[in-house]
Design a protein around this motif. Sequence first.
Motif, short mmCIF file in Angstrom:
data_model
loop_
_atom_site.label_atom_id
_atom_site.label_comp_id
_atom_site.label_asym_id
_atom_site.label_seq_id
_atom_site.Cartn_x
_atom_site.Cartn_y
_atom_site.Cartn_z
N SER A 213 0.83 -1.21 0.00
CA SER A 213 0.00 0.00 0.00
C SER A 213 0.85 1.26 0.00
N TYR A 216 2.01 2.27 -3.39
CA TYR A 216 1.01 2.99 -4.16
C TYR A 216 1.02 4.47 -3.81
N TYR A 219 3.80 6.26 -5.61
CA TYR A 219 3.47 6.52 -7.01
C TYR A 219 2.50 7.69 -7.14
N GLN A 220 1.54 7.78 -6.20
CA GLN A 220 0.60 8.90 -6.24
C GLN A 220 1.33 10.22 -6.01
N VAL A 226 0.34 3.44 -11.51
CA VAL A 226 0.74 2.14 -10.98
C VAL A 226 0.27 1.08 -11.98
N ALA A 552 6.17 -1.21 -10.12
CA ALA A 552 4.76 -1.56 -10.31
C ALA A 552 4.60 -2.71 -11.30
N GLU A 571 -6.33 -0.26 -5.12
CA GLU A 571 -6.48 1.14 -5.51
C GLU A 571 -7.75 1.75 -4.93
#
Length: 577
Positions: A213, A216, A219-220, A226, A552, A571
């Motif tokens: 998590s 992610y 990446y955000q 992702v 990813a 997500e």
Amino acid sequence: MTMSIGFVLGTLEATPLEFWVAVSPGHVLRLDDVVEVQTHRPDGEGVVRFYGVVDYVRTMYEGAQFDTDTFLVKSGSLPANISYAAHVQVTRIEPEEYLPPQPGDSVNLAVDEDLKRALHFDGMEKRIPAGTMRNSFPAYLNYEFINGEKGAHINISGVSGVATKTSYALFLLHSIFNSAALGAQRANTKALIFNVKGEDLFFLDKSNSKLRSEDYTSYQTLGVPVEAFKDVRFCAAPRKGSHDVDPHLDQRPDNISVYLWSIRELCRDRLFSFLFAGEDLERGNLGFLVAGVEEKLARLAEDNDRADKKANRKPGVHLEVEPFGALDKQEVETFRDLIEFLEDKLVDNPDNSWLGRNAASTAEALIRRLWGINNEIGHLIRGDLSPERMTKYQLDPLSDAHRLTVVDINKLGGKAQKFVVGVLLQKLFSEKEKRGQNPVVFIVLDELNKYAPREGRSPIKSLLVEIAERGRSLGIILIGAQQTASEVERRVVGQAAIRVVGRLDSAEAERPEYNFLTGACRKRSLLLKSGSMFVHQPEVPAPLLINFPFPAYATRESEASRTEAEIAQIEDDLDRF
């Protein structure tokens, strides 16, 4: 929004390029933190803003004279204060008034827009996410120093297995492919990756099942999707000893293309010299003889093409020659046939038009080398297949409809690897000379010290130097990696506008190739963990320590098991959070 962290130190000198900060009690200032200082001009004519990166931090007792005073201070017998100070390397001055900051000026942590100004991110019209800094803010690379507009090429150094050189090269490629910086050329930008270790890169089109998590979230923060790589073509060498053309892979047998070259293509396209890509052709006259034979074979192949055209048939894949040797053959269909043909022309029945003024010993040396690589390269060069079938095995990354081409060479011997790399780069370079700069093609090549060593001369080294020096104008961008930059040709490493360093060996870190690192950065490079890199680019005076997220995309078979539904659920959970 700014936060005061301390004041410009008055007991050590401050200059326009560096100064010390006295950190206020209860506050923290770390290596790699970015700060901002505003100072009034002595004549009252305005304010000058200094931005910089912390590159040294220290604490000490004030009032203590001897080492053993530490025990007295701790016991309360000797009064002393703790001095917490940090050294700042200036990265930007606005306006460019090269005045020193004044002692006692407030020092603030740079965040948001101040952070972008401090590291020149605000002036990058085409930004590529490079990773996150220690303060969790994203760091960027200027794409104009990658694609050839202002500079080109990326070079990555670090010890094997820890520095994650290939992983970072793939992350940069993923960032570039998904960046708005590509503009109208986004759909046409391509990449050629040479897989030199295992079969890890043959799952780049699969999502990574090991993603967590927090990955992610990274990446955000960076604004990078992702997702796995899209539109990928995987290519592998044929299996040895098999008449059928099967890919030599163990983990992924499906959707794999095989690459081959025909005897006619080897000769016509003047690829013969790359059979000696690992040789130092400066020694003796071998280089002259190789060049002469290559030219003779090219003319012979062109004569064959004209004969095929005159007979109204497709160009063949073999060579038609005069009868030679005891076998009285008229067709060269295998690599062994080619060696026997050349042996007849150069050694057994010397033809002066082929041998030239070279000595017989030079010809014998050439033939010995060809026989030495026969078992290693023979299965890559064939003339016994139909022209229609041979078309399926031609590898041209520029004309290929796929954006990303992964070429596996890890199953090949060292000389065969150099041959494949040299031939593909030569064909790409020649084609780009005809087409021009667009579309941009990225080449990801690890182990540069093997292909462009510091000493000696070889065809593939000359080609890589040419790409480093002229590739910028042709739209060929080299993302090269190696364990030791000191063992790579200076012109290849020196032409890279973006320099990246992971974990280094202590002896390697002291080499002049890493002069762009500060002394503290060199020491820290010995301790870097996987996923951490120092990045240096022309617009930012100081190297930046960045962390890049876990891939990813799958980089090995064990990571390619998560379903799309599972990824979508993660997500959704993050969005709700």
